[in-house]
Design a protein around this motif. Structure first.
Motif, PDB file in Angstrom:
ATOM      1  N   ASP A 123      68.778  99.974  38.745  1.00  0.00           N
ATOM      2  CA  ASP A 123      69.890  98.665  37.970  1.00  0.00           C
ATOM      3  C   ASP A 123      68.466  97.374  38.395  1.00  0.00           C
ATOM      4  OD1 ASP A 123      71.908 100.430  37.810  1.00  0.00           O
ATOM      5  OD2 ASP A 123      72.498  99.977  40.208  1.00  0.00           O
ATOM      6  N   ASP A 140      73.774 105.994  29.843  1.00  0.00           N
ATOM      7  CA  ASP A 140      73.100 104.919  30.797  1.00  0.00           C
ATOM      8  C   ASP A 140      72.372 104.124  29.345  1.00  0.00           C
ATOM      9  OD1 ASP A 140      73.450 105.249  33.498  1.00  0.00           O
ATOM     10  OD2 ASP A 140      71.820 106.436  33.612  1.00  0.00           O
ATOM     11  N   ALA A 167      73.234  98.597  31.538  1.00  0.00           N
ATOM     12  CA  ALA A 167      73.933  98.833  31.200  1.00  0.00           C
ATOM     13  C   ALA A 167      74.567 100.727  31.368  1.00  0.00           C
ATOM     14  CB  ALA A 167      75.213  97.958  30.326  1.00  0.00           C
ATOM     15  N   ARG A 168      75.718 100.800  31.231  1.00  0.00           N
ATOM     16  CA  ARG A 168      76.556 102.278  31.289  1.00  0.00           C
ATOM     17  C   ARG A 168      77.554 101.716  29.904  1.00  0.00           C
ATOM     18  NH1 ARG A 168      77.621 105.273  35.566  1.00  0.00           N
ATOM     19  NH2 ARG A 168      76.869 106.179  34.689  1.00  0.00           N
ATOM     20  N   GLY A 169      78.109 102.497  29.535  1.00  0.00           N
ATOM     21  CA  GLY A 169      79.024 102.575  28.020  1.00  0.00           C
ATOM     22  C   GLY A 169      79.556 104.038  27.590  1.00  0.00           C
ATOM     23  N   THR A 181      80.714  99.147  28.983  1.00  0.00           N
ATOM     24  CA  THR A 181      81.690  99.004  29.357  1.00  0.00           C
ATOM     25  C   THR A 181      80.847  98.824  31.149  1.00  0.00           C
ATOM     26  OG1 THR A 181      81.207 101.525  29.830  1.00  0.00           O
ATOM     27  CG2 THR A 181      82.931 101.027  28.048  1.00  0.00           C
ATOM     28  N   GLU A 182      80.016  98.582  31.444  1.00  0.00           N
ATOM     29  CA  GLU A 182      79.827  97.992  32.501  1.00  0.00           C
ATOM     30  C   GLU A 182      77.918  97.452  32.467  1.00  0.00           C
ATOM     31  OE1 GLU A 182      78.531  99.895  37.056  1.00  0.00           O
ATOM     32  OE2 GLU A 182      79.767 101.115  35.370  1.00  0.00           O
ATOM     33  N   VAL A 183      77.793  96.474  32.899  1.00  0.00           N
ATOM     34  CA  VAL A 183      77.040  95.673  33.067  1.00  0.00           C
ATOM     35  C   VAL A 183      76.905  95.722  34.555  1.00  0.00           C
ATOM     36  CG1 VAL A 183      75.184  93.847  32.208  1.00  0.00           C
ATOM     37  CG2 VAL A 183      77.131  94.236  31.294  1.00  0.00           C
ATOM     38  N   THR A 184      75.210  96.484  34.578  1.00  0.00           N
ATOM     39  CA  THR A 184      74.556  96.693  36.215  1.00  0.00           C
ATOM     40  C   THR A 184      73.681  95.381  36.783  1.00  0.00           C
ATOM     41  OG1 THR A 184      72.995  97.835  35.179  1.00  0.00           O
ATOM     42  CG2 THR A 184      74.583  98.444  35.979  1.00  0.00           C
ATOM     43  N   ASP A 189      78.485  89.817  40.568  1.00  0.00           N
ATOM     44  CA  ASP A 189      77.959  91.033  40.418  1.00  0.00           C
ATOM     45  C   ASP A 189      78.732  91.036  39.025  1.00  0.00           C
ATOM     46  OD1 ASP A 189      76.437  91.825  42.521  1.00  0.00           O
ATOM     47  OD2 ASP A 189      77.374  94.206  43.512  1.00  0.00           O
TER      48      ASP A 189
END
Length: 110
Positions: free
Chosen positions: A7, A70, A79-81, A95-98, A109
């Motif tokens: 990450d 990823d 990120a993830r999506g 959908t998510e930023v790490t 976070d």
């Protein structure tokens, strides 16, 4: 077998001269080109297995189809999506930023 992704840790970008992280000037690197990769999975195989591949072969990637993909920039997962189709081209909806963003406080976070 999926290799671990790292990450992005934005703390690496925070100034070390005592300046506030809210005032990090990223303008000097805004035009730097990076490689963005959307990774749906990985597979480790022998050279012999790779040489045996033929058109129509299916290679399992070791990731459930309902799991987010990823988004990797220069080898770091940021990120993830989910994969989407836009005007007959693939895209990805985040959908998510790490990691931590510049200026975030502890426990903030993304």
């Amino acid at each position: 077998m999926t290799e671990p992704q790292h990450d992005l840790d934005y703390e690496q970008l925070e100034p070390t001269d005592g300046a506030s992280a809210d005032h990090v000037d990223l303008a000097p690197v805004a035009d730097v080109t990076v490689e963005l990769v959307v990774e749906i999975g990985r597979r480790r195989m022998t050279i012999g297995e790779a040489l045996d591949l033929v058109p129509g072969a299916v290679v399992p990637l070791g990731r459930p189809s309902d799991e987010p993909v990823d988004i990797v920039v220069n080898g770091l997962r940021i990120a993830r999506g989910e994969v989407v189709v836009v005007d007959e081209e693939f895209g990805v909806r985040l959908t998510e930023v790490t990691g931590r963003r510049p200026g975030a406080t502890s426990g903030d976070d993304v």
